[in-house]
Design an enzyme around this catalytic site. Structure first.
Site, mmCIF file in Angstrom:
data_model
loop_
_atom_site.group_PDB
_atom_site.id
_atom_site.type_symbol
_atom_site.label_atom_id
_atom_site.label_comp_id
_atom_site.label_asym_id
_atom_site.label_seq_id
_atom_site.Cartn_x
_atom_site.Cartn_y
_atom_site.Cartn_z
ATOM 1 N N GLY A 2 26.853 41.105 16.590
ATOM 2 C CA GLY A 2 25.871 42.023 17.186
ATOM 3 C C GLY A 2 24.737 41.196 17.775
ATOM 4 O O GLY A 2 24.936 40.042 18.154
ATOM 5 N N ILE A 38 22.031 39.756 16.442
ATOM 6 C CA ILE A 38 21.667 38.510 15.754
ATOM 7 C C ILE A 38 22.808 37.502 15.849
ATOM 8 O O ILE A 38 22.583 36.319 16.121
ATOM 9 C CB ILE A 38 21.284 38.796 14.278
ATOM 10 N N ARG A 58 23.580 40.579 4.390
ATOM 11 C CA ARG A 58 23.310 41.245 3.114
ATOM 12 C C ARG A 58 24.172 40.570 2.057
ATOM 13 O O ARG A 58 25.361 40.276 2.299
ATOM 14 C CB ARG A 58 23.663 42.737 3.187
ATOM 15 N N GLU A 60 18.696 41.473 -5.442
ATOM 16 C CA GLU A 60 17.476 40.719 -5.141
ATOM 17 C C GLU A 60 16.288 41.356 -5.861
ATOM 18 O O GLU A 60 16.251 42.577 -5.998
ATOM 19 C CB GLU A 60 17.238 40.724 -3.625
ATOM 20 N N HIS A 98 15.336 35.989 1.149
ATOM 21 C CA HIS A 98 15.441 37.085 2.128
ATOM 22 C C HIS A 98 14.256 37.049 3.119
ATOM 23 O O HIS A 98 13.446 37.975 3.165
ATOM 24 C CB HIS A 98 15.520 38.447 1.422
HETATM 25 C C1 GLV Z 1 16.138 42.704 6.806
HETATM 26 O O1 GLV Z 1 16.927 42.360 6.003
HETATM 27 C C2 GLV Z 1 16.399 43.638 7.857
HETATM 28 O O2 GLV Z 1 17.427 44.327 7.812
HETATM 29 O O3 GLV Z 1 15.567 43.748 8.766
#
Ligand code: GLV
Length: 324
Positions: free
Chosen positions: A160, A162, A242, A271, A290
């Site tokens: 996607g 990112i 995740r 977490e 994270h």
């Molecule tokens: C962080 O983990 C997000 O989904 O922005």
């Protein structure tokens, strides 16, 4: 003339001031007035009782019980791109609109994936610790040797926004680019020169595997012992998506056995993790708490965008960030 009452908004954490200002200018805001501590469940259930709008974070579980406790709720805005903490079926059943904050965090998160990749491959944290312990002896030819990134094969799982930004950086490092997605995306071939692979082939061929897929029932646990066994003994595994996409026990066992060679992880099954976490006993891991989107500029932009999204939905204005 009677003034229309301002819409009631509940915010689950004190956000940076520019975001709070956007909300207060529009609505009647109440909040869990803490910066670092998540809202306790009972406070959340109480806080949203009158709310028409909810602005929440990834630390808040917005499930059917929460939604049932908010009979006036019309809009939920999450300050994140991921929304696996939110029960979308329960929202849809009530016609409640969900928005998120994509795009603004894409490049920042891709940067962190690369930071973890380079740090794991070149043993940056291990080297730092070695100096800290006073164990840096004379230079020797095979001291702290790692793996090359330049010119190797980069495989992205979940191409996607990112994932594509991670791939784009790979071009500057002379890498051959592979990706795995629910379905092939021909524009990635033409625009980035990235080739589609099924998951197994991607794991077999890649020198670095970067996970950027969302957490869904289909992706949960998609990396387990069988998948790690396909990776090269010189490969690097990076997860900035995740934690539950990878089975942590299997990953720890695989790293202990040396396949993959190392891992860089920003996300975990549960977490926050503590100093007793089994992954911390391994030398070949680099862990971050994270912080994929955690640059000053990006976190400010995410907070203001989350506020803008909520105001847009509550006032019937268009916003491109509605989760469909
Ligand atoms: C962080 O983990 C997000 O989904 O922005």
């Amino acid at each position: 003339m009677d003034m229309e009452p301002k819409p009631r908004i509940f915010v689950t954490r004190r956000l940076p001031e520019p975001a709070m200002a956007i909300l207060s200018a529009f609505g009647n805001v109440s909040l869990w007035d803490q910066v670092e501590t998540p809202i306790p469940r009972d406070e959340l259930l109480r806080g949203i009782a009158k709310a028409e709008g909810l602005l929440c974070l990834i630390t808040d579980r917005i499930d059917a019980e929460v939604i049932a406790a908010a009979p006036h709720l019309r809009a939920v805005s999450v300050m994140a791109v991921g929304y696996d903490n939110i029960d979308r079926t329960a929202l849809a059943a009530r016609g409640i609109t969900l928005t998120n904050t994509p795009d603004v965090l894409t490049e920042t998160t891709a940067d962190l994936a690369w930071a973890l990749m380079l740090a794991a491959a070149r043993r940056v944290v291990e080297g730092h610790r070695l100096i800290e312990r006073g164990e840096w002896g004379p230079w020797h030819p095979m001291q702290m040797v790692g793996q090359d990134i330049y010119g190797r094969v980069l495989g992205v799982v979940g191409a996607g926004r990112i994932g594509q930004a991670v791939l784009r950086r790979g071009r500057g490092f002379g890498m051959r680019l592979l990706y795995h997605n629910r379905r092939p995306n021909p524009s990635l071939e033409t625009e980035l020169g990235a080739s589609y692979r099924n998951l197994n082939d991607l794991l077999i061929e890649s020198d670095v595997v970067v996970v950027t897929a969302p957490l869904t029932p289909e992706t949960r646990g998609m990396f387990g012992a069988a998948q790690f066994a396909l990776m090269k003994p010189t490969s690097i595994f990076v997860n900035v998506a995740r934690g539950p996409l990878a089975r942590e026990d299997d990953l720890a066992a695989a790293l202990r056995a040396g396949r993959p060679w190392a891992a860089g992880l920003d996300v975990f099954e549960r977490e926050p993790i503590g100093p007793d976490h089994p992954l911390l006993t391994l030398p070949n891991v680099v862990l971050t708490p994270h912080i994929g989107s955690a640059s000053v500029a990006t976190r400010l932009r995410m907070a203001t965008l989350a506020a803008e999204n909520l105001v847009a939905v509550l006032s019937g204005q268009p916003t491109p960030n509605i989760v469909k």
